[in-house]
Design an enzyme around this catalytic site. Structure first.
Site, short mmCIF file in Angstrom:
data_model
loop_
_atom_site.label_atom_id
_atom_site.label_comp_id
_atom_site.label_asym_id
_atom_site.label_seq_id
_atom_site.Cartn_x
_atom_site.Cartn_y
_atom_site.Cartn_z
CB CYS A 2 9.05 -3.15 -9.46
SG CYS A 2 8.11 -2.27 -10.63
CE LYS A 604 0.89 -4.37 2.40
NZ LYS A 604 -0.97 -4.08 2.88
C1 AGP Z 1 -5.53 -1.05 1.40
O1 AGP Z 1 -6.18 -2.48 1.98
C2 AGP Z 1 -5.04 -1.05 0.15
N1 AGP Z 1 -3.91 -2.05 0.03
C3 AGP Z 1 -4.32 0.40 -0.26
O2 AGP Z 1 -5.72 1.18 -0.24
C4 AGP Z 1 -3.29 1.03 0.84
O3 AGP Z 1 -3.73 1.21 2.04
C5 AGP Z 1 -2.93 2.49 0.03
O4 AGP Z 1 -2.04 1.91 -1.15
C6 AGP Z 1 -1.93 3.18 1.10
O5 AGP Z 1 -0.69 2.24 1.40
P1 AGP Z 1 0.36 2.76 2.39
O6 AGP Z 1 -0.31 2.62 3.45
O7 AGP Z 1 1.55 1.79 2.16
O8 AGP Z 1 0.60 4.32 1.91
#
Ligand code: AGP
Length: 609
Positions: A2, A604
Site C-alpha cells: 500500500c 513490490k
Molecule cells: C522477486 O522478483 C520478487 N519480487 C519477490 O520474490 C521478492 O524478492 C521478495 O518478495 C522479497 O522482497 P525483499 O527483497 O524486498 O524482501
C-alpha cells in the site's frame, strides 16, 4: 504494497495527491482513493482499480482544499472493492484515515465500538482507526489520536485528516514506513520517497511510535505515544526524479536490467580494497574481533533475496570456512532455531519492509544473535532495526521483479565472504584475485547486455511453452531457482528450478518436447557433468537453452539455443549467468502481453504475513 501520500500547504491538494499516487503505482495495488479537506466536509473519492479509475470518479470536478491524503491499497483484509478502499471516514464524518499495515486487535476494538452503536461499512481492519479516533475525540485532536494509537496492536502507517483542524495533517508510524517531505512552504507525508522526490529532497524518516503533526505554516512536530516531543534529523535523499522515470525504456524492469553495470559499480564503490585483497564494509560490526569470532551464519530472506542468500552460502563457506544455512524467513520466524552466542543472522531484503524477513530478524535478536541486514532502501525498517548491515546503494528498484537488487545482493555477499575469508584462510593473492575479478564485473555485464536482441529472438520461440525447467549446479543452482522465479512471476508460465543432477530423481519424468529446459552451464569444473545432464534431456526431445561461457560443437549438438557470456571466477558467475535469464523472462512476458512492471497478484514489498 500500500502507498500513502499526504499534502499540507498553500496549493490545491487534489492534483498533488493524484500525482503522488501515480508515483506510488509501481508498488502494486488494487484500489485507490483520496480525501481533501474543505470547511464544509471531508471530500472523499475512492475506487477499485487503477489511478485512472480514480481520476474518472473525480470527473473533472473541483476539490477545493489545501490539505489531504491519498492511498493506494493492496488488499489484505476485505476484497478490493469501493467500500474497502481507503480513506475511511469516521461515523460522524469528522475524520478520514488511510492506513498501511495490519491492526491485529481490530476485531476487539470493532466489537466494542459496535456495541456503542457505531456502524461499520467495510470489511477492513483500517476503518476501526477512524471510528476510534472520532469516538475518543472531545475537541482535542492530538489527545484523541494518541489515545487511539495507544489502543492499537499491530503495524500501522497512518495519514489522518480532521474536519475541525484544517491547519493540521497527522501521520503516525509503527512497523510500516512513513516519512515527511519538507519543501519550502509545503509538507508531504508519504510511505515512499518516490512520491516526494519531485517536490523535495529533504525528508524526515519517522521511527516506530512517532506521531507527526504537520501544519500549514510549514512547521511540524513529532511526539511519541506518550506525547513527549522527539527530534528526528532531516536527511537529504540521493534519489532524483529521473531515477523514478523509465529513462527511455519500455519498462522499469528493462531499465533496471540495463542499469546493472552501474548498479554493481555503485554497490562496490569504495568497498573493494584491491591493494589489500579484501573488502571494507563499515556497516558491519565495527569490532573486528566480533567478526573473527563468528562460528555460524544463518541467512534469512524471501523470494529473490533468498536465492541471493543461497549464493552467499556457497561463497562464505568456500572462502571463510564458516558454516552457513539459508532459511526462508517465513519458516525461520516460527521454527525453534538453534542460535549460539557467536551466530550471526544475516537478513536480506531489497525493500527492507518484508514482514516475514523483519519478523525473522526480530526473532533472532530475541534469541541473542547479532542480526545484520543487507537492504536497498535507506531508512527502511530493516535498516533501522538491524544491529548493522550493508546498503546495496543501487537506487530505487521499481519493477516488481527484482533484477539489479539481486546482482547487488550477490556482490555484497561476495564482499562479506572476502572480508571474513581474509580474516581466516584466504591469502593475499587470492584476495587480490577476487577483488580484481569483482572490479571487472560491470564491463562483463555490459557485454552480456549486448545480447539483448538475440535473447529477445530466442524468447519469441518460447512464448507459448506451458512449463519450463531451469537447471544449474553449485553456484548456479541458485541462479536456476532465480531464473525460474523471474519467468513465473512476470510471464505467468509455470517454471521450476532444480540442481541439474536432481532431474534423475523425478523431474526427468516431466521432460518431453513440450518442456523447454534452461541450463546454466559455464565452462567450469562441473561442466562435463552438466553436459551429460543436457544429453539426458535431449534424449527426451526437450528443447534446450544453455547459458555458457564457451560454445563448442559437442555442446551445440545437444542444444537448441546457446547463449555465450564472458567468464569470471566460479563464485562470481551468478552475477553474470543471471542476466540472460532476466532478459529471457522479460521478453517472454512482454511478448505475452503482460504488465511486466506490475504483474498480477504481486506487490513490490510483501509487508504482511
Ligand atoms: C522477486 O522478483 C520478487 N519480487 C519477490 O520474490 C521478492 O524478492 C521478495 O518478495 C522479497 O522482497 P525483499 O527483497 O524486498 O524482501
Amino acid at each position: 504494497m500500500c502507498g500513502i501520500i499526504g499534502y499540507i500547504g498553500k496549493k490545491d491538494a487534489a492534483p498533488i495527491l493524484l500525482k503522488g499516487l501515480k508515483d506510488l503505482e509501481y508498488l502494486g495495488y488494487d484500489s485507490a482513493g483520496l480525501v481533501v479537506h474543505s470547511p464544509e466536509a471531508l471530500q472523499v473519492v475512492r475506487t477499485p482499480g487503477k489511478i485512472v479509475e480514480l481520476e474518472k470518479a473525480m470527473g473533472g470536478k473541483e476539490y477545493p482544499g489545501t490539505m489531504g491524503v491519498g492511498h493506494t491499497r493492496w488488499a489484505t483484509h476485505g476484497e478490493p472493492n469501493k467500500v474497502n478502499t481507503h480513506p475511511h471516514l469516521s461515523f460522524d464524518g469528522k475524520f478520514a484515515v488511510v492506513h498501511n499495515g495490519i491492526i491485529e486487535n481490530y476485531m476487539t476494538l470493532k466489537n466494542k465500538l459496535m456495541q456503542k452503536g457505531i456502524e461499520f461499512k467495510s470489511d477492513t481492519d483500517s476503518e476501526v482507526v477512524a471510528h476510534l479516533i472520532a469516538h475518543l475525540y472531545k475537541g482535542d485532536v492530538g489527545k484523541a489520536v494518541l489515545q487511539a494509537l495507544n489502543m492499537l496492536q499491530g503495524a500501522f502507517g497512518l495519514g489522518i485528516v480532521s474536519l475541525d483542524n484544517p491547519e493540521m495533517l497527522i501521520g503516525a508510524r509503527r512497523g510500516s514506513p512513513l516519512l515527511v517531505g519538507i519543501a519550502k512552504d509545503d509538507l508531504f507525508l508519504s510511505s515512499d520517497v518516490a512520491a516526494v522526490i519531485g517536490h523535495t529532497s529533504k525528508v524526515v524518516y519517522l521511527d516506530d511510535n512517532d506521531v507527526v503533526f504537520m501544519r500549514n505554516d510549514g512547521s511540524h512536530r513529532i511526539v511519541n505515544l506518550h506525547s513527549q516531543e522527539v527530534q528526528r534529523e532531516v536527511e537529504e535523499v540521493e534519489f532524483s526524479v529521473e531515477h523514478v522515470e523509465k529513462g527511455g525504456f519500455d519498462h522499469f524492469m528493462l531499465k533496471e536490467i540495463f542499469e546493472q553495470p552501474d548498479s554493481i559499480r555503485n554497490c562496490t564503490r569504495g568497498r573493494l580494497l584491491i591493494n589489500e585483497g579484501t573488502a571494507k564494509l563499515s556497516g558491519l560490526a565495527t569490532n573486528i574481533k566480533e567478526l573473527r569470532s563468528i562460528d555460524r551464519i544463518i541467512i534469512t530472506a524471501c523470494g529473490t533475496s533468498y536465492y541471493a542468500g543461497m549464493v552467499g552460502e556457497y561463497m562464505i563457506e568456500e572462502l571463510a570456512g564458516i558454516p552457513v544455512e539459508v532459511e526462508y524467513a517465513s519458516e525461520f520466524r516460527y521454527r525453534n532455531p538453534v542460535i549460539g552466542p557467536n551466530t550471526i543472522v544475516l537478513a536480506i531484503s531489497q525493500s527492507g519492509e518484508t514482514a516475514d524477513t523483519l519478523a525473522a530478524l526480530k526473532e533472532s535478536q530475541r534469541r541473542g544473535a547479532t542480526a545484520l541486514g543487507i537492504c536497498n532502501v535507506v531508512g527502511s525498517t530493516l535498516a533501522r532495526e538491524s544491529d548493522g548491515g550493508v546498503y546495496l546503494h543501487v537506487g530505487p528498484e521499481i519493477g516488481v521483479a527484482s533484477t539489479k537488487a539481486f546482482t547487488a545482493q550477490v556482490s555484497v555477499l561476495a564482499m562479506i565472504a572476502l572480508l571474513l575469508g581474509r580474516m581466516r584462510r584466504v591469502s593475499f593473492e587470492q584476495g587480490v584475485e577476487i577483488a580484481q575479478a569483482m572490479q571487472e564485473l560491470p564491463a562483463k555485464v555490459q557485454e552480456i547486455l549486448k545480447l539483448n536482441d538475440r535473447i529477445k529472438d530466442i524468447a519469441s520461440r518460447f512464448t507459448n511453452a506451458p512449463n519450463f525447467l531451469y537447471l544449474g549446479r553449485h553456484y548456479n543452482y541458485p541462479v536456476a531457482m532465480e531464473g525460474a522465479l523471474k519467468l513465473k512471476e512476470i510471464s505467468y508460465i509455470h517454471a521450476e528450478g532444480y540442481p541439474a543432477a536432481e532431474i534423475k530423481h523425478g523431474p526427468i519424468a516431466l521432460i518431453d518436447e513440450n518442456m523447454p529446459v534452461v541450463v546454466v552451464a559455464p565452462k567450469d569444473a562441473l561442466f562435463e557433468k552438466v553436459l551429460s545432464n543436457i544429453q539426458e534431456i535431449k534424449a527426451r526431445k526437450a528443447r534446450v537453452i544453455v547459458v555458457t561461457t564457451e560454445a563448442n560443437e559437442h555442446l551445440e549438438q545437444f542444444t537448441d539455443e546457446v547463449i555465450v557470456i564472458p567468464s569470471t571466477l566460479s563464485m562470481l558467475m551468478p552475477i553474470l549467468t543471471c542476466i540472460p535469464l532476466q532478459l529471457l523472462a522479460y521478453h517472454i512476458a512482454v511478448l505475452r502481453g503482460n504488465n511486466v512492471d506490475q504483474p498480477r497478484n504481486l506487490t513490490k514489498s510483501v509487508m504482511v504475513e
